[in-house]
Design a protein around this motif. Structure first.
Motif, PDB file in Angstrom:
ATOM      1  N   SER A 115      -1.547 -51.454  30.930  1.00  0.00           N
ATOM      2  CA  SER A 115      -2.051 -51.522  29.318  1.00  0.00           C
ATOM      3  C   SER A 115      -1.795 -52.164  28.153  1.00  0.00           C
ATOM      4  CB  SER A 115      -0.912 -49.854  28.816  1.00  0.00           C
ATOM      5  OG  SER A 115       0.506 -50.202  29.101  1.00  0.00           O
ATOM      6  N   LYS A 116      -2.584 -51.713  27.120  1.00  0.00           N
ATOM      7  CA  LYS A 116      -2.223 -52.792  25.781  1.00  0.00           C
ATOM      8  C   LYS A 116      -2.773 -51.800  25.159  1.00  0.00           C
ATOM      9  CE  LYS A 116      -5.664 -55.585  24.493  1.00  0.00           C
ATOM     10  NZ  LYS A 116      -7.055 -56.583  24.932  1.00  0.00           N
ATOM     11  N   GLU A 117      -1.867 -52.694  24.101  1.00  0.00           N
ATOM     12  CA  GLU A 117      -2.071 -52.557  22.150  1.00  0.00           C
ATOM     13  C   GLU A 117      -2.803 -52.991  21.730  1.00  0.00           C
ATOM     14  OE1 GLU A 117       0.997 -51.070  18.772  1.00  0.00           O
ATOM     15  OE2 GLU A 117       1.181 -50.264  20.972  1.00  0.00           O
ATOM     16  N   ILE A 118      -3.826 -51.796  20.685  1.00  0.00           N
ATOM     17  CA  ILE A 118      -4.538 -52.868  19.904  1.00  0.00           C
ATOM     18  C   ILE A 118      -5.293 -52.154  18.684  1.00  0.00           C
ATOM     19  CG2 ILE A 118      -6.844 -52.217  20.899  1.00  0.00           C
ATOM     20  CD1 ILE A 118      -7.648 -54.792  20.513  1.00  0.00           C
ATOM     21  N   ARG A 119      -5.244 -52.201  17.022  1.00  0.00           N
ATOM     22  CA  ARG A 119      -4.796 -51.219  16.400  1.00  0.00           C
ATOM     23  C   ARG A 119      -4.331 -50.291  16.290  1.00  0.00           C
ATOM     24  NH1 ARG A 119      -9.267 -53.016  12.086  1.00  0.00           N
ATOM     25  NH2 ARG A 119      -9.204 -55.447  12.950  1.00  0.00           N
ATOM     26  N   GLY A 120      -2.691 -50.089  17.175  1.00  0.00           N
ATOM     27  CA  GLY A 120      -1.930 -49.163  16.913  1.00  0.00           C
ATOM     28  C   GLY A 120      -2.543 -47.737  18.621  1.00  0.00           C
ATOM     29  N   TYR A 121      -3.378 -48.406  19.183  1.00  0.00           N
ATOM     30  CA  TYR A 121      -3.984 -47.044  19.880  1.00  0.00           C
ATOM     31  C   TYR A 121      -3.320 -48.131  21.307  1.00  0.00           C
ATOM     32  CZ  TYR A 121      -7.345 -45.158  17.439  1.00  0.00           C
ATOM     33  OH  TYR A 121      -8.102 -45.068  15.748  1.00  0.00           O
ATOM     34  N   THR A 122      -2.305 -46.875  22.233  1.00  0.00           N
ATOM     35  CA  THR A 122      -2.720 -47.800  23.355  1.00  0.00           C
ATOM     36  C   THR A 122      -3.619 -47.498  24.461  1.00  0.00           C
ATOM     37  OG1 THR A 122      -0.014 -47.589  22.642  1.00  0.00           O
ATOM     38  CG2 THR A 122      -0.318 -47.683  25.090  1.00  0.00           C
ATOM     39  N   ILE A 123      -4.213 -48.802  25.239  1.00  0.00           N
ATOM     40  CA  ILE A 123      -5.447 -48.768  25.847  1.00  0.00           C
ATOM     41  C   ILE A 123      -4.649 -48.407  27.427  1.00  0.00           C
ATOM     42  CG2 ILE A 123      -7.296 -49.267  26.629  1.00  0.00           C
ATOM     43  CD1 ILE A 123      -7.190 -51.004  24.364  1.00  0.00           C
ATOM     44  N   ASP A 124      -5.264 -47.532  28.268  1.00  0.00           N
ATOM     45  CA  ASP A 124      -4.646 -46.671  29.671  1.00  0.00           C
ATOM     46  C   ASP A 124      -5.527 -47.137  30.391  1.00  0.00           C
ATOM     47  OD1 ASP A 124      -1.757 -46.238  28.361  1.00  0.00           O
ATOM     48  OD2 ASP A 124      -2.665 -45.009  28.101  1.00  0.00           O
ATOM     49  N   GLU A 125      -5.951 -45.970  31.783  1.00  0.00           N
ATOM     50  CA  GLU A 125      -6.917 -46.501  32.484  1.00  0.00           C
ATOM     51  C   GLU A 125      -8.532 -46.326  32.157  1.00  0.00           C
ATOM     52  OE1 GLU A 125      -8.041 -42.543  34.159  1.00  0.00           O
ATOM     53  OE2 GLU A 125      -6.359 -41.302  33.077  1.00  0.00           O
ATOM     54  N   LYS A 126      -8.766 -47.444  32.651  1.00  0.00           N
ATOM     55  CA  LYS A 126     -10.749 -47.442  32.735  1.00  0.00           C
ATOM     56  C   LYS A 126     -11.745 -45.714  32.641  1.00  0.00           C
ATOM     57  CE  LYS A 126     -15.043 -50.822  33.511  1.00  0.00           C
ATOM     58  NZ  LYS A 126     -14.822 -51.576  34.587  1.00  0.00           N
ATOM     59  N   LEU A 127     -12.421 -45.211  32.043  1.00  0.00           N
ATOM     60  CA  LEU A 127     -12.771 -44.265  32.441  1.00  0.00           C
ATOM     61  C   LEU A 127     -14.391 -44.398  32.883  1.00  0.00           C
ATOM     62  CD1 LEU A 127     -12.147 -42.048  28.651  1.00  0.00           C
ATOM     63  CD2 LEU A 127     -10.782 -41.624  31.811  1.00  0.00           C
ATOM     64  N   GLY A 128     -14.805 -45.870  32.082  1.00  0.00           N
ATOM     65  CA  GLY A 128     -16.665 -45.799  33.085  1.00  0.00           C
ATOM     66  C   GLY A 128     -16.941 -47.170  32.161  1.00  0.00           C
ATOM     67  N   SER A 129     -18.221 -47.896  32.392  1.00  0.00           N
ATOM     68  CA  SER A 129     -18.634 -48.862  31.743  1.00  0.00           C
ATOM     69  C   SER A 129     -20.465 -48.554  31.879  1.00  0.00           C
ATOM     70  CB  SER A 129     -18.462 -49.469  32.700  1.00  0.00           C
ATOM     71  OG  SER A 129     -19.148 -50.000  33.984  1.00  0.00           O
ATOM     72  N   GLY A 130     -20.863 -49.517  30.983  1.00  0.00           N
ATOM     73  CA  GLY A 130     -22.577 -49.050  31.533  1.00  0.00           C
ATOM     74  C   GLY A 130     -22.916 -50.640  30.599  1.00  0.00           C
ATOM     75  N   CYS A 131     -24.481 -50.461  30.557  1.00  0.00           N
ATOM     76  CA  CYS A 131     -24.612 -51.243  29.610  1.00  0.00           C
ATOM     77  C   CYS A 131     -23.822 -51.413  28.842  1.00  0.00           C
ATOM     78  CB  CYS A 131     -26.074 -51.370  29.646  1.00  0.00           C
ATOM     79  SG  CYS A 131     -27.116 -50.369  31.644  1.00  0.00           S
ATOM     80  N   PHE A 132     -23.799 -50.466  27.928  1.00  0.00           N
ATOM     81  CA  PHE A 132     -23.539 -51.104  26.227  1.00  0.00           C
ATOM     82  C   PHE A 132     -22.076 -51.494  26.225  1.00  0.00           C
ATOM     83  CE2 PHE A 132     -27.145 -49.039  26.116  1.00  0.00           C
ATOM     84  CZ  PHE A 132     -28.336 -49.522  25.668  1.00  0.00           C
TER      85      PHE A 132
END
Length: 270
Positions: free
Chosen positions: A6-23
């Motif tokens: 996990s990582k933190e950016i602007r106070g948000y703790t980012i956890d699991e990847k939910l999905g990805s696409g063209c954008f």
């Protein structure tokens, strides 16, 4: 970001990847005890800025809520409402809902589309996997192709000539290839979605994932390419829709965009 990290950016703790696409990529994140979805995008043209502009200020129960956006680490980050129920595509294929439940889903999607159009927003990427679920509530998501348009009159439809853009395979109205973008492209997509949901026709996508896709008899015969009579015959055979609802679906996927109903008119049939 690797699995379990996990990582933190602007106070948000980012956890699991939910999905990805063209954008971009979408992750689950947390801040101040609340869970959100956060979209990570490369800012390489004005399209990403347009996504933020089209989503900001929208507030409707059937539209995923915009929370925040910022630039960091060379990316644009868009923080959104998190929907724990997954998407409509997976729900239909895994839970096999009955026709009454499908009608309830369609009605909510049309409420969301009606709201977007009343706020001069074209979604342009409506398909089952871009409709998220939170409990029994459905929410339109992914505004990567969305555009805001300004009207010089009160006509029901307004052309955005030259605004070419690809929509999702199997759900894109025929006039899009000509750069003729109107509210009617969203109506066509919803009509295609109804056909796919009631027929349960699918295609295999990346990694073997099954996606609902509307076609007649085989994947090479898309609704976009079918004659009006072929569409009418096919929709007429779908189980679970009333005669009036079938007539409305046929109107929603007409080739002539001026003949398609508004979201409000379509909603009245469901």
């Amino acid at each position: 970001m690797g699995a379990g990290e996990s990582k933190e950016i602007r106070g948000y703790t980012i956890d699991e990847k939910l999905g990805s696409g063209c954008f971009g990529e979408v992750f689950k994140c947390n801040k101040d005890g609340k869970t959100y979805a956060i979209k990570k995008m490369v800012v390489n043209d004005s399209a990403t800025i347009k996504e933020v502009r089209s989503h900001m200020g929208l507030s409707h129960i059937n539209v995923v809520k915009y929370i925040d956006s910022f630039s960091d680490e060379g990316y644009l980050w868009i923080v959104l409402e998190y929907c724990s129920g997954g998407n409509l595509n997976d729900y239909v294929l895994r839970q096999n809902p009955n026709s009454s439940e499908l009608i309830r889903c369609i009605r909510q999607v049309l409420y969301g589309v009606e709201y977007l159009h009343s706020n001069r927003v074209l979604h342009r990427d409506i398909k089952p996997d871009n409709v998220m679920m939170q409990g029994n509530t459905l929410k339109l998501a992914d505004f990567g192709l969305a555009r805001i348009w300004s009207l010089s009159n009160d006509s029901e439809y307004y052309d955005l000539k030259g605004q070419k853009g690809l929509g999702p395979p199997y759900y894109t109205a025929p006039e899009v290839q000509l750069g003729n973008i109107t509210k009617a492209v969203d109506i066509f997509s919803v009509g295609c979605m109804i056909i796919a949901m009631f027929s349960r026709t699918t295609i295999s996508w990346a990694g073997g994932k099954q996606l609902l896709a509307p076609y007649i008899n085989n994947p090479n015969n898309q609704i976009t390419d079918a004659s009006e009579q072929a569409k009418k015959n096919y929709v007429g055979k779908l189980n679970g829709l009333t005669g009036g609802q079938k007539d409305m679906v046929v109107k929603m996927v007409e080739d002539k965009w001026r003949n398609r109903p508004s979201a409000t008119a379509a909603k009245a049939s469901f």
